[in-house]
Every structure is written in C-alpha cells, then in structure tokens.
Scaffold this active site. Structure first.
Site, PDB file in Angstrom:
ATOM      1  N   SER A  80       0.871  -1.182   0.000  1.00 41.29           N
ATOM      2  CA  SER A  80       0.000   0.000   0.000  1.00 41.29           C
ATOM      3  C   SER A  80       0.903   1.226   0.000  1.00 41.29           C
ATOM      4  CB  SER A  80      -0.850  -0.006   1.278  1.00 41.29           C
ATOM      5  OG  SER A  80      -1.516   1.231   1.448  1.00 41.29           O
TER       6      SER A  80
ATOM      7  N   TYR B 233      -2.378  -1.225  10.421  1.00 39.51           N
ATOM      8  CA  TYR B 233      -2.278  -1.390   8.958  1.00 39.51           C
ATOM      9  C   TYR B 233      -0.953  -0.841   8.438  1.00 39.51           C
ATOM     10  CZ  TYR B 233      -4.018  -1.146   4.083  1.00 39.51           C
ATOM     11  OH  TYR B 233      -4.203  -1.297   2.717  1.00 39.51           O
TER      12      TYR B 233
HETATM   13  P1  NAD Z   1     -11.412  -6.149  -0.420  1.00 40.83           P
HETATM   14  O1  NAD Z   1     -12.035  -6.038   0.924  1.00 40.83           O
HETATM   15  O2  NAD Z   1     -12.214  -5.799  -1.639  1.00 40.83           O
HETATM   16  O3  NAD Z   1     -10.814  -7.604  -0.643  1.00 40.83           O
HETATM   17  C1  NAD Z   1     -10.105  -8.261   0.348  1.00 40.83           C
HETATM   18  C2  NAD Z   1     -10.015  -9.721  -0.009  1.00 40.83           C
HETATM   19  O4  NAD Z   1      -9.294 -10.386   1.033  1.00 40.83           O
HETATM   20  C3  NAD Z   1     -11.365 -10.412  -0.108  1.00 40.83           C
HETATM   21  O5  NAD Z   1     -11.331 -11.394  -1.132  1.00 40.83           O
HETATM   22  C4  NAD Z   1     -11.520 -11.076   1.252  1.00 40.83           C
HETATM   23  O6  NAD Z   1     -12.376 -12.203   1.249  1.00 40.83           O
HETATM   24  C5  NAD Z   1     -10.075 -11.480   1.496  1.00 40.83           C
HETATM   25  N1  NAD Z   1      -9.768 -11.747   2.888  1.00 40.83           N
HETATM   26  C6  NAD Z   1      -9.968 -10.967   3.978  1.00 40.83           C
HETATM   27  N2  NAD Z   1      -9.569 -11.610   5.082  1.00 40.83           N
HETATM   28  C7  NAD Z   1      -9.097 -12.819   4.683  1.00 40.83           C
HETATM   29  C8  NAD Z   1      -8.541 -13.933   5.353  1.00 40.83           C
HETATM   30  N3  NAD Z   1      -8.385 -13.961   6.693  1.00 40.83           N
HETATM   31  N4  NAD Z   1      -8.191 -15.015   4.621  1.00 40.83           N
HETATM   32  C9  NAD Z   1      -8.346 -15.029   3.275  1.00 40.83           C
HETATM   33  N5  NAD Z   1      -8.860 -13.996   2.592  1.00 40.83           N
HETATM   34  C10 NAD Z   1      -9.233 -12.919   3.292  1.00 40.83           C
HETATM   35  O7  NAD Z   1     -10.107  -5.244  -0.322  1.00 40.83           O
HETATM   36  P2  NAD Z   1      -9.132  -4.612  -1.436  1.00 40.83           P
HETATM   37  O8  NAD Z   1      -9.285  -3.153  -1.359  1.00 40.83           O
HETATM   38  O9  NAD Z   1      -9.270  -5.318  -2.728  1.00 40.83           O
HETATM   39  O10 NAD Z   1      -7.726  -4.957  -0.764  1.00 40.83           O
HETATM   40  C11 NAD Z   1      -6.853  -5.943  -1.269  1.00 40.83           C
HETATM   41  C12 NAD Z   1      -5.455  -5.631  -0.801  1.00 40.83           C
HETATM   42  O11 NAD Z   1      -5.049  -4.378  -1.327  1.00 40.83           O
HETATM   43  C13 NAD Z   1      -5.313  -5.519   0.723  1.00 40.83           C
HETATM   44  O12 NAD Z   1      -4.105  -6.093   1.140  1.00 40.83           O
HETATM   45  C14 NAD Z   1      -5.297  -4.030   0.950  1.00 40.83           C
HETATM   46  O13 NAD Z   1      -4.629  -3.676   2.118  1.00 40.83           O
HETATM   47  C15 NAD Z   1      -4.564  -3.565  -0.291  1.00 40.83           C
HETATM   48  N6  NAD Z   1      -4.782  -2.164  -0.612  1.00 40.83           N
HETATM   49  C16 NAD Z   1      -6.018  -1.682  -0.873  1.00 40.83           C
HETATM   50  C17 NAD Z   1      -6.173  -0.347  -1.181  1.00 40.83           C
HETATM   51  C18 NAD Z   1      -7.507   0.257  -1.483  1.00 40.83           C
HETATM   52  O14 NAD Z   1      -7.601   1.495  -1.565  1.00 40.83           O
HETATM   53  N7  NAD Z   1      -8.560  -0.513  -1.684  1.00 40.83           N
HETATM   54  C19 NAD Z   1      -5.070   0.503  -1.217  1.00 40.83           C
HETATM   55  C20 NAD Z   1      -3.817  -0.029  -0.943  1.00 40.83           C
HETATM   56  C21 NAD Z   1      -3.683  -1.366  -0.648  1.00 40.83           C
END
Ligand code: NAD
Length: 260
Positions: A142, A155
């Site tokens: 991130s 986080y």
């Molecule tokens: P999201 O909530 O849409 O998806 C998260 C996914 O992780 C889902 O498929 C969920 O089922 C899975 N998950 C959660 N807990 C779990 C567990 N214990 N075991 C297995 N699977 C699990 O979120 P996203 O925004 O797509 O985030 C994905 C990644 O990207 C994360 O690591 C997040 O920190 C990172 N990220 C997101 C953003 C953003 O703005 N959305 C920015 C930077 C980084």
C-alpha cells in the site's frame, strides 16, 4: 518452459485480488483463487474467469490468518496444478481507530492477515520456486507501506513489514530467478475502502463527503481513485520476462501520493 504458469492470489474473491487474478488468467496463467464470500457467488466468479480467459481457475477457502490453512492452500494448489510459480499476497483487512481505542483482536488480525500470512505463504512456496529456478512473488502492500496516516497504526505497521519482507526475500531469491516486489496502491474504490469511509468519518469527526474529498483524494494528487484493473496489469507485467530485473522494489501506483 512455457510462459504459462500457476499463480496463487490470496484474497481474490473481491476488489484488487479479483482484478489481479483476472489479469493473470488473461495472460494465460492458471490461478488459484482464495478468500471469503458466498460459495455460490465464488463458484460463479471462478467459472466466469475460466470462461472469459480460457485459463484453468481453482478456489481454496483458506483463512490466511491461520498458518495451518495456508499449508492447506499451498498443498491443494500443488495437487491441482502441479506447481506454484507466482504468489500474490493480497489478502488484507483494515480498521481505522486511534491507538488508545484500537481493538486488540483487530490488531492481531491485521498483523496476521496483512503481514504474517505473506511470510508463511513465501516460507511454503520458496523452495519450489528455487528448485524450478523461476518464481514471482508480488506483495500487495500500500502507499501505507511507504508513508503513514493517523488512526491506521496496525495497517501501516503491517504494510511497512510487508515491504521489508519484499526486500529481504528479493535478496534470497535473486540468484534463483525469483523476483519479489511490492505494489503500493493509493486509494482504490473497493469494499475495503467503502467500509473505512464511515469509520474514518467517526474517528475524525467528519462527514463521509469530507472524508472522500479531504482525506482520501486529498492525498492522491490525480484526485481520482486507482482502478483495480490497473493493479492487475502491473502484476501481470511483473510476471513477464521483461520484468526479470525488477526485484526488491516497492512500486507506488498512487496518483502521486508518495511523490511529495
Ligand atoms: P477487499 O475487501 O475488496 O478484498 C479483500 C479480499 O481479502 C477479499 O477477497 C476477502 O475475502 C479477502 N480476505 C480478507 N480476510 C481474509 C482472510 N483472513 N483469509 C483469506 N482472505 C481474506 O479489499 P481490497 O481493497 O481489494 O484490498 C486488497 C489488498 O489491497 C489488501 O491487502 C489491501 O490492504 C490492499 N490495498 C487496498 C487499497 C484500497 O484502496 N482498496 C489501497 C492499498 C492497498
């Protein structure tokens, strides 16, 4: 050897992970999906990616906070596809709260899912990648792996840890044709971000509109959200031969957030 590989994408039933899984399948790689959700909907997604791309797509329901279930995920992928070439550590969760009010169980979960799970998945797949002299690890960190924001202590800590793991394993993999990189997205409109808008509003005493304008997109100089498909495209590129010298990098895709 063929350019078509086998990938595990953790947390790929939603958001960024789903887009990465789709992009890898589009590039011809077999993909093991993972994540939570309604089993019927997940199977529909799995079949849809398979139909759209022609790549074989499996699913495993490991809870990435549990090391024993990560072992099951790796074993099941090897059993189904015969090898693991690409590991995308994407599963992640978020809680927004000042440290003095931060729920301890959420701290433990965030560290387990966002950071320790990646260490375990690498621990279990690195030997195979070394033996076959090819591997790609992509850690979805991130912008918060590079800089901080208030009320996200667990986080930010986990994502900085993930960037550290990226650097350490890049050095371990370098002579074995294994690259290890982190992708550091800014804000992407996914369920994870949708959920933190009301939490941030409550934690900072703001309206939800103010959170979008003055917190989320204030940091992002393009004033627009990153699209999940843009992260999928970067992940797919990192798996090409053209990217073989990119390793140990933390690559921002953040609309200029970390540029200043
Ligand atoms: P999201 O909530 O849409 O998806 C998260 C996914 O992780 C889902 O498929 C969920 O089922 C899975 N998950 C959660 N807990 C779990 C567990 N214990 N075991 C297995 N699977 C699990 O979120 P996203 O925004 O797509 O985030 C994905 C990644 O990207 C994360 O690591 C997040 O920190 C990172 N990220 C997101 C953003 C953003 O703005 N959305 C920015 C930077 C980084």
């Amino acid at each position: 050897m063929t350019d078509f590989r086998t990938a595990i994408v953790t947390g790929s039933t939603s958001g960024i992970g789903l887009a990465v899984a789709h992009a890898l399948a589009e590039a011809g790689h077999a993909v093991m999906l993972n994540g939570f959700g309604d089993p019927v909907e997940i199977d529909r997604l799995r079949a849809q990616i398979e139909a759209e791309t022609g790549a074989p797509v499996g699913y495993h329901d490991a809870d990435m906070s549990r090391p024993d279930e990560i072992v099951d995920l790796v074993d099941a992928t090897e059993a189904q596809f015969g090898r693991i070439d690409i590991l995308v550590n994407n599963a992640g969760i978020q809680t927004v709260a000042p440290i003095e009010e931060f729920p301890v169980d959420r701290y433990d979960q965030i560290i387990a899912v966002n950071m320790s799970a990646a260490w375990h998945a690498c621990r279990l797949t690195f030997a195979g990648m070394k033996a076959q002299r090819w591997g790609r690890v992509i850690n979805i960190a991130s912008a918060h792996g590079l800089v901080a924001s208030p009320c996200k202590s667990a986080y930010v800590m986990a994502k900085h840890g993930l960037v550290g793991l990226t650097k350490a394993l890049a050095l371990e993999g370098a002579e074995h044709e294994i690259t290890v990189n982190a992708i550091c997205p800014g804000y992407v409109m996914t369920p994870l971000v949708e959920k933190q808008i009301p939490e941030t509003a409550a934690a900072r005493g703001m309206t939800e509109e103010e959170v979008i304008r003055d917190v989320l997109l204030a940091a992002q100089h393009t004033r627009s959200f990153v699209r999940p498909g843009q992260i999928g495209a970067l992940a797919a590129y990192l798996c090409t031969a053209a990217a073989s010298q990119i390793t140990g990098a933390a690559l921002p895709i953040d609309g200029g957030w970390t540029a200043h």
